[in-house]
Scaffold this motif. Structure first.
Motif, mmCIF file in Angstrom:
data_model
loop_
_atom_site.group_PDB
_atom_site.id
_atom_site.type_symbol
_atom_site.label_atom_id
_atom_site.label_comp_id
_atom_site.label_asym_id
_atom_site.label_seq_id
_atom_site.Cartn_x
_atom_site.Cartn_y
_atom_site.Cartn_z
ATOM 1 N N CYS A 145 56.994 58.093 53.906
ATOM 2 C CA CYS A 145 56.499 59.451 53.717
ATOM 3 C C CYS A 145 55.167 59.412 52.950
ATOM 4 N N SER A 146 54.296 60.370 53.260
ATOM 5 C CA SER A 146 53.001 60.435 52.582
ATOM 6 C C SER A 146 53.116 60.938 51.149
ATOM 7 N N ARG A 147 54.264 61.502 50.767
ATOM 8 C CA ARG A 147 54.446 62.009 49.418
ATOM 9 C C ARG A 147 54.643 60.827 48.461
ATOM 10 N N ALA A 148 53.895 60.807 47.376
ATOM 11 C CA ALA A 148 53.975 59.719 46.406
ATOM 12 C C ALA A 148 55.390 59.605 45.840
ATOM 13 N N GLY A 149 55.901 58.383 45.786
ATOM 14 C CA GLY A 149 57.215 58.136 45.221
ATOM 15 C C GLY A 149 58.368 58.362 46.166
ATOM 16 N N CYS A 150 58.122 58.770 47.402
ATOM 17 C CA CYS A 150 59.198 59.042 48.370
ATOM 18 C C CYS A 150 59.356 57.862 49.305
ATOM 19 N N THR A 151 60.589 57.450 49.513
ATOM 20 C CA THR A 151 60.863 56.324 50.405
ATOM 21 C C THR A 151 61.360 56.782 51.774
ATOM 22 N N GLY A 152 61.327 58.090 52.028
ATOM 23 C CA GLY A 152 61.788 58.606 53.311
ATOM 24 C C GLY A 152 60.889 58.181 54.461
ATOM 25 N N VAL A 153 61.467 58.043 55.646
ATOM 26 C CA VAL A 153 60.702 57.654 56.819
ATOM 27 C C VAL A 153 59.777 58.802 57.232
ATOM 28 N N LYS A 154 58.579 58.452 57.624
ATOM 29 C CA LYS A 154 57.583 59.465 57.995
ATOM 30 C C LYS A 154 57.971 60.132 59.307
ATOM 31 N N ALA A 155 57.933 61.447 59.310
ATOM 32 C CA ALA A 155 58.224 62.220 60.510
ATOM 33 C C ALA A 155 56.920 62.827 61.027
ATOM 34 N N THR A 156 57.015 63.697 62.005
ATOM 35 C CA THR A 156 55.846 64.388 62.529
ATOM 36 C C THR A 156 55.153 65.145 61.405
ATOM 37 N N GLY A 157 53.858 64.944 61.243
ATOM 38 C CA GLY A 157 53.125 65.606 60.173
ATOM 39 C C GLY A 157 52.860 64.700 58.990
ATOM 40 N N GLY A 158 53.357 63.477 59.019
ATOM 41 C CA GLY A 158 53.044 62.508 57.983
ATOM 42 C C GLY A 158 54.046 62.435 56.855
ATOM 43 N N ALA A 159 54.794 63.501 56.600
ATOM 44 C CA ALA A 159 55.794 63.503 55.540
ATOM 45 C C ALA A 159 57.177 63.265 56.131
ATOM 46 N N CYS A 160 58.165 63.056 55.258
ATOM 47 C CA CYS A 160 59.546 62.920 55.729
ATOM 48 C C CYS A 160 60.151 64.309 55.920
ATOM 49 N N LEU A 161 61.360 64.359 56.437
ATOM 50 C CA LEU A 161 62.009 65.647 56.707
ATOM 51 C C LEU A 161 62.135 66.504 55.449
ATOM 52 N N ALA A 162 62.292 65.867 54.300
ATOM 53 C CA ALA A 162 62.491 66.624 53.059
ATOM 54 C C ALA A 162 61.203 67.262 52.561
ATOM 55 N N HIS A 163 60.052 66.772 53.001
ATOM 56 C CA HIS A 163 58.779 67.252 52.475
ATOM 57 C C HIS A 163 57.918 67.935 53.531
ATOM 58 N N LEU A 164 58.512 68.317 54.634
ATOM 59 C CA LEU A 164 57.799 69.076 55.659
ATOM 60 C C LEU A 164 57.912 70.567 55.377
ATOM 61 N N GLY A 165 56.898 71.303 55.775
ATOM 62 C CA GLY A 165 56.996 72.753 55.721
ATOM 63 C C GLY A 165 57.973 73.254 56.773
ATOM 64 N N ALA A 166 58.267 74.539 56.724
ATOM 65 C CA ALA A 166 59.278 75.103 57.625
ATOM 66 C C ALA A 166 58.915 74.897 59.080
ATOM 67 N N ARG A 167 57.688 75.183 59.460
ATOM 68 C CA ARG A 167 57.290 75.041 60.864
ATOM 69 C C ARG A 167 57.286 73.586 61.282
ATOM 70 N N GLN A 168 56.782 72.720 60.407
ATOM 71 C CA GLN A 168 56.764 71.291 60.728
ATOM 72 C C GLN A 168 58.181 70.740 60.857
#
Length: 391
Positions: A16-39
């Protein structure tokens, strides 16, 4: 105390593009936990069309899990049907509710962390299910779940109660080196193939009542703190009986007493009983030899034997009530029942002592039996279902 920097944790996926997050990157560069609602909706859209779900390393709370399950297609029965799903290394922050979910293909929860209660009650796993090295902090419920093929729980840790009651395991289930810190219930579970619990540790009660093993049941080096329950259990595969399966296990109990400590306690009891029986002899000898009282020595022998017998009976009765004879109290060990870990009662304690004649008959082999027995029992212990533990 050393604190691991999340940014330095090595994971086998793009992060994930979020610092300190080990989640796998999803569409939009962040993981599922750090995506906005539409993403997030866009990222879950393929799941609703039957595509794979990748949530590796993601920190999932209750709302996010609800959105994932809402996005999953529904079967004719209305149950969510997740396609191939990967939750390896995922952290479920608020527990997880997967009741009735159908995992249509492989489902992997290797090294997942469940911080609260988790329930897979009534869930179906059509493909291989993996929970290797997963950690369950709260109650873990798999009651009435259906594992169609293989289920892997090797190295998993269950800190809270674990329920696998009426669970159906298809071809193979592996609990090798799993740790159950609270009660583990496998009552009425069905094991369609081989079931392996090699090296598993059960720190509390373990129940397999009315379970059925259709393949080999393996318990090699499994460590039970209490005797596992197998009432009404069917062993239909290799081994064929609970005894042949359970004898592979280790009995740790509440800390079993060592053989030398048992010998020391026995010798203390025997020496004290002998001293009580011999105590009247000097008086009898003085009366008969010194004061010329006829048969005084013989009478003192009878009195001594009676006194010794009274001591032995009272000592054994105390052992039955409290778990400790005089010798066991001095050494720091206790006699308890296998099933409940409680003192066995005065009558049973006395009868057990009489049963030690069985230990003496085969060249005293029964007295040496604790040296190689998993539960460190003598033959009399086995007859009366007792163990000696550290007090």
């Amino acid at each position: 105390m050393t604190v691991t920097d999340p940014n330095t944790v090595d994971v086998p996926w793009e992060r994930c593009s979020r610092a300190g997050c080990t989640g796998v990157k999803a569409t939009g560069g962040a993981c599922l936990a750090h995506l906005g609602a539409r993403q997030l909706n866009a990222a879950l859209a393929p799941v609703s069309r039957g595509r794979s779900l990748d949530a590796r390393g993601v920190r999932i709370g209750g709302p996010l899990l609800a959105k994932i399950l809402d996005a999953a297609p529904k079967g004719d029965d209305g149950r969510p049907r997740l396609p191939r799903a990967s939750f390896d290394g995922t952290t479920f922050e608020e527990g997880a509710a997967f009741e009735g979910v159908v995992f249509a293909k492989e489902a992997s929860f290797d090294r997942a962390r469940f911080h609260g209660d988790v329930s897979f009650e009534g869930s179906s796993f059509k493909g291989t299910a993996r929970f290797a090295q997963a950690a369950f902090a709260g109650r873990a419920t798999f009651a009435e779940a259906d594992f169609g093929t293989q289920a892997w729980f090797g190295g998993a840790t269950f800190s809270g109660p674990a329920s696998f009651q009426r669970t159906r395991f298809g071809h193979l289930v592996w609990f090798g080196r799993a740790t159950f810190e609270a009660d583990a219930a496998f009552d009425a579970a069905s094991f369609g193939g081989d079931a392996t619990f090699d090296g598993a540790r059960f720190a509390s009660r373990a129940g397999f009542d009315s379970a059925s093993f259709h393949g080999e049941a393996r318990l090699v080096d499994a460590d039970f703190a209490h005797e596992p329950r197998f009432a009404g259990t069917s062993f239909l595969g290799k081994g064929g009986a609970p005894r042949s399966a359970v004898r592979q296990a280790i009995w740790s109990g509440e800390g079993l007493a060592t053989w030398p400590s048992r010998v020391a306690a026995y010798l203390i009891d025997a020496v004290v009983a002998t001293l009580v029986a011999l105590a009247p002899l000097p008086v009898g000898a003085l009366l008969e030899v010194g004061l010329r009282y006829e048969h005084a020595l013989l009478a003192s022998v009878g009195v001594g034997q009676l006194a010794g017998l009274v001591f032995v009976v009272r000592n054994l009765a105390a052992q039955g009530r409290t778990g400790q004879s005089l010798g066991k109290r001095r050494v720091g060990i206790s006699l308890v029942g296998v099933g409940d870990g409680a003192p066995i009662g005065a009558g049973r304690s006395i009868l057990r002592q009489l049963a030690h004649v069985v230990d003496s008959l085969p060249l005293l082999a029964g007295w040496l039996w604790p040296l190689w027995d998993a539960k460190r029992q003598t033959l009399a212990d086995k007859l009366f279902k007792t163990v000696v533990v550290k007090a």
